[in-house]
Design an enzyme around this catalytic site. Structure first.
Site, PDB file in Angstrom:
ATOM      1  N   CYS A 239      41.116  12.722  56.627  1.00 55.59           N
ATOM      2  CA  CYS A 239      41.682  12.706  55.280  1.00 55.59           C
ATOM      3  C   CYS A 239      40.713  13.213  54.212  1.00 55.59           C
ATOM      4  O   CYS A 239      41.096  13.370  53.060  1.00 55.59           O
ATOM      5  CB  CYS A 239      42.158  11.295  54.944  1.00 55.59           C
ATOM      6  SG  CYS A 239      43.346  10.683  56.150  1.00 55.59           S
TER       7      CYS A 239
ATOM      8  N   HIS B 292      40.494   7.056  46.445  1.00 52.32           N
ATOM      9  CA  HIS B 292      41.156   7.279  47.734  1.00 52.32           C
ATOM     10  C   HIS B 292      42.378   6.375  47.829  1.00 52.32           C
ATOM     11  O   HIS B 292      43.450   6.830  48.221  1.00 52.32           O
ATOM     12  CB  HIS B 292      40.168   7.017  48.867  1.00 52.32           C
ATOM     13  CG  HIS B 292      40.680   7.352  50.214  1.00 52.32           C
ATOM     14  ND1 HIS B 292      41.135   8.613  50.549  1.00 52.32           N
ATOM     15  CD2 HIS B 292      40.825   6.601  51.337  1.00 52.32           C
ATOM     16  CE1 HIS B 292      41.527   8.623  51.814  1.00 52.32           C
ATOM     17  NE2 HIS B 292      41.344   7.411  52.309  1.00 52.32           N
TER      18      HIS B 292
ATOM     19  N   GLU C 111      36.570   0.215  48.656  1.00 56.57           N
ATOM     20  CA  GLU C 111      36.307   1.267  47.675  1.00 56.57           C
ATOM     21  C   GLU C 111      35.977   0.683  46.310  1.00 56.57           C
ATOM     22  O   GLU C 111      35.066   1.154  45.626  1.00 56.57           O
ATOM     23  CB  GLU C 111      37.492   2.217  47.570  1.00 56.57           C
ATOM     24  CG  GLU C 111      37.232   3.406  46.654  1.00 56.57           C
ATOM     25  CD  GLU C 111      38.350   4.436  46.650  1.00 56.57           C
ATOM     26  OE1 GLU C 111      38.165   5.519  46.050  1.00 56.57           O
ATOM     27  OE2 GLU C 111      39.415   4.170  47.243  1.00 56.57           O
TER      28      GLU C 111
ATOM     29  N   LYS D 211      48.161   8.237  45.297  1.00 56.34           N
ATOM     30  CA  LYS D 211      48.892   8.065  46.563  1.00 56.34           C
ATOM     31  C   LYS D 211      50.033   7.067  46.409  1.00 56.34           C
ATOM     32  O   LYS D 211      50.935   7.025  47.254  1.00 56.34           O
ATOM     33  CB  LYS D 211      47.943   7.602  47.664  1.00 56.34           C
ATOM     34  CG  LYS D 211      46.983   8.675  48.163  1.00 56.34           C
ATOM     35  CD  LYS D 211      46.140   8.152  49.325  1.00 56.34           C
ATOM     36  CE  LYS D 211      45.147   9.182  49.817  1.00 56.34           C
ATOM     37  NZ  LYS D 211      44.013   9.377  48.874  1.00 56.34           N
TER      38      LYS D 211
ATOM     39  N   HIS E   6      50.261   9.395  51.329  1.00 53.42           N
ATOM     40  CA  HIS E   6      48.974   9.900  51.809  1.00 53.42           C
ATOM     41  C   HIS E   6      49.185  11.239  52.505  1.00 53.42           C
ATOM     42  O   HIS E   6      49.778  11.305  53.580  1.00 53.42           O
ATOM     43  CB  HIS E   6      48.354   8.879  52.763  1.00 53.42           C
ATOM     44  CG  HIS E   6      46.925   9.147  53.092  1.00 53.42           C
ATOM     45  ND1 HIS E   6      46.279  10.314  52.745  1.00 53.42           N
ATOM     46  CD2 HIS E   6      45.999   8.387  53.743  1.00 53.42           C
ATOM     47  CE1 HIS E   6      45.024  10.264  53.165  1.00 53.42           C
ATOM     48  NE2 HIS E   6      44.831   9.108  53.772  1.00 53.42           N
TER      49      HIS E   6
ATOM     50  N   PHE F 111      39.247   8.967  58.639  1.00 51.29           N
ATOM     51  CA  PHE F 111      38.948   8.337  59.919  1.00 51.29           C
ATOM     52  C   PHE F 111      37.707   8.993  60.520  1.00 51.29           C
ATOM     53  O   PHE F 111      37.520  10.205  60.429  1.00 51.29           O
ATOM     54  CB  PHE F 111      40.115   8.517  60.891  1.00 51.29           C
ATOM     55  CG  PHE F 111      41.325   7.664  60.607  1.00 51.29           C
ATOM     56  CD1 PHE F 111      41.276   6.635  59.684  1.00 51.29           C
ATOM     57  CD2 PHE F 111      42.512   7.893  61.274  1.00 51.29           C
ATOM     58  CE1 PHE F 111      42.388   5.852  59.430  1.00 51.29           C
ATOM     59  CE2 PHE F 111      43.630   7.117  61.026  1.00 51.29           C
ATOM     60  CZ  PHE F 111      43.568   6.088  60.108  1.00 51.29           C
TER      61      PHE F 111
END
Length: 417
Positions: free
Chosen positions: A165, A305, A316, A337, A342, A403
């Site tokens: 991502c 994010h 975060e 998002k 996403h 990831f």
């Protein structure tokens, strides 16, 4: 060596809340949810039956029949967003040295739909290999970059970045570095993703990464909310034209923003989960600030994010408070998002465009779908919940994490500063 400055002179977007940049921005400032029932396949037996699909997209409006057969949907999305960005930039390619124009285009997954369809057809047959000759060149993750290059005759550096991502933020950072080192004058940088299919949704479901809130599908993407239960998968593309600043000024280009810093790090912690204390996120943001040569107090807005996962969101915010200290409470923060879902490998580019538009319009897009505060998340932070806010933005930071523990942060500066 004197590093060159890098401008953003064109943007293009194809998203679940708008198929062009103006439509996308309108969706952002009005807090539109792109989440709806899945139409790309029969999801009735899946744990998750909703997603953020690109709506009203007709490939025939952009490509002829032969091209449609050759392009996976992620490549179609890529070419459409890249085309809008190029046209938006006002670049006259006939009067540009195309050997100095490159393409770095990202995708976290690439042509997963093509891959699944070909294997499905093979196993449904008698075992005789009858694969489509376009199978491999439709499916591979670098082919969108190649197709953009071929379409426009762009002969500079050309490749794909793949870091889950974080992929398209890596593409932006790479393009930024190539230009400021003097290795190219212009880049088409961005990313695209089209993974709303049986394999994509089923695979993420098996990881328990996706929201399964089918009863409240339109509000299921709820970053920082106590009742969040995973991300909502999205699709689409975002493209940016990055250009050597002097080159842009010389041709009278509109400059949306200046790219001034990029930071990258690895969590070195877990296959899919972010570090619980946000260690990698902290180091990526810190590196971006150092690269830009500015202090934390210079940042006005962070497009986070913020995926709406139970572990990712608090880690975060912990990193933000650690790095920014008291200034963290003077920032505007938003997770777009919550509206787009996403977009995986395309998320960084699409969210960078959101940050740039916030800077250009003096409006912070909201984090929608917030209903209940989470005691595990610092409630004094300004998450711009549910409604856009006016604010002048001199510097904006965009975070994307992937990831494998890949972390990227990019900093944009308002051009007149």
């Amino acid at each position: 060596m004197q590093l060159k400055r890098v401008a953003v002179t064109g943007i293009g977007a194809l998203t679940p809340i708008g198929n062009t940049v103006p439509e996308y921005w309108n969706g952002l400032v009005n807090g539109v949810s792109g989440s709806d029932w899945i139409t790309r396949f029969d999801a009735s037996k899946f744990k998750t039956r909703f997603a953020c699909e690109v709506r009203n997209f007709d490939p025939a409006a952009f490509f002829d029949r032969k091209e449609i057969k050759k392009y996976d949907l992620y490549t179609q999305f890529a070419i459409v967003a890249a085309t809008e960005a190029i046209e938006n930039s006002g670049l006259d390619l006939e009067r540009t040295d195309l050997e100095k124009v490159g393409v770095i285009w990202a995708s976290g997954i690439g042509g997963i739909a093509t891959f699944a369809e070909e294997l499905k057809a093979f196993y449904a047959g008698d075992g005789t290999p009858r694969f489509n000759p376009f199978f491999i060149p439709k499916m591979i993750s670098d082919i969108a970059a190649g197709q953009i290059s071929i379409k426009y005759g762009l002969k500079g550096p050309n490749y794909a970045t793949v870091s889950a991502c974080a992929s398209s933020s890596n593409a932006i950072i790479d393009a930024f570095n190539y230009i400021r080192l003097g290795h190219a004058e212009v880049f088409v940088a961005g990313g695209s993703e089209a993974a709303i299919n049986e394999s994509g949704v089923g695979g993420f479901n098996s990881m328990q990464a996706l929201s399964t809130n089918n009863d409240n599908y339109q509000t299921a993407s709820r970053p920082f909310d106590k009742d969040r239960d995973g991300f909502v998968i999205g699709e689409g593309a975002g493209g940016l034209i990055l250009e050597e600043y002097g080159h842009a000024v010389k041709r009278g280009a509109r400059i949306y923003a200046e790219v001034v810093g990029g930071g990258m790090s690895a969590d070195a912690y877990h296959l899919t989960a972010s570090h619980p204390e946000g260690d990698g996120a902290y180091r990526a943001m810190k590196a971006a600030l150092s690269d830009a040569g500015i202090t934390a107090e210079s940042i006005d807005y962070i497009n986070v994010h913020g995926t709406s996962t139970p572990v990712g969101d608090p880690s975060e915010t912990t990193a933000i408070v650690r790095l920014f200290g008291d200034h963290a409470y003077r920032l505007n923060i938003s997770a777009t998002k919550s509206m787009t879902g996403h977009l995986l490998g395309a998320a960084g580019a699409v969210e960078a465009i959101a940050a740039i538009l916030a800077m250009n319009n003096g409006i912070i897009p909201p984090t929608i779908n917030h209903f209940t505060d989470d005691p595990a998340i610092d409630g004094k932070l300004n998450f711009t919940f549910n409604k856009a806010q006016k604010r002048e933005v001199g510097y904006a930071l965009s975070n994307t994490f992937g990831f494998g523990g890949h972390n990227t942060s990019v900093i944009f500066k308002k051009p007149e500063l």
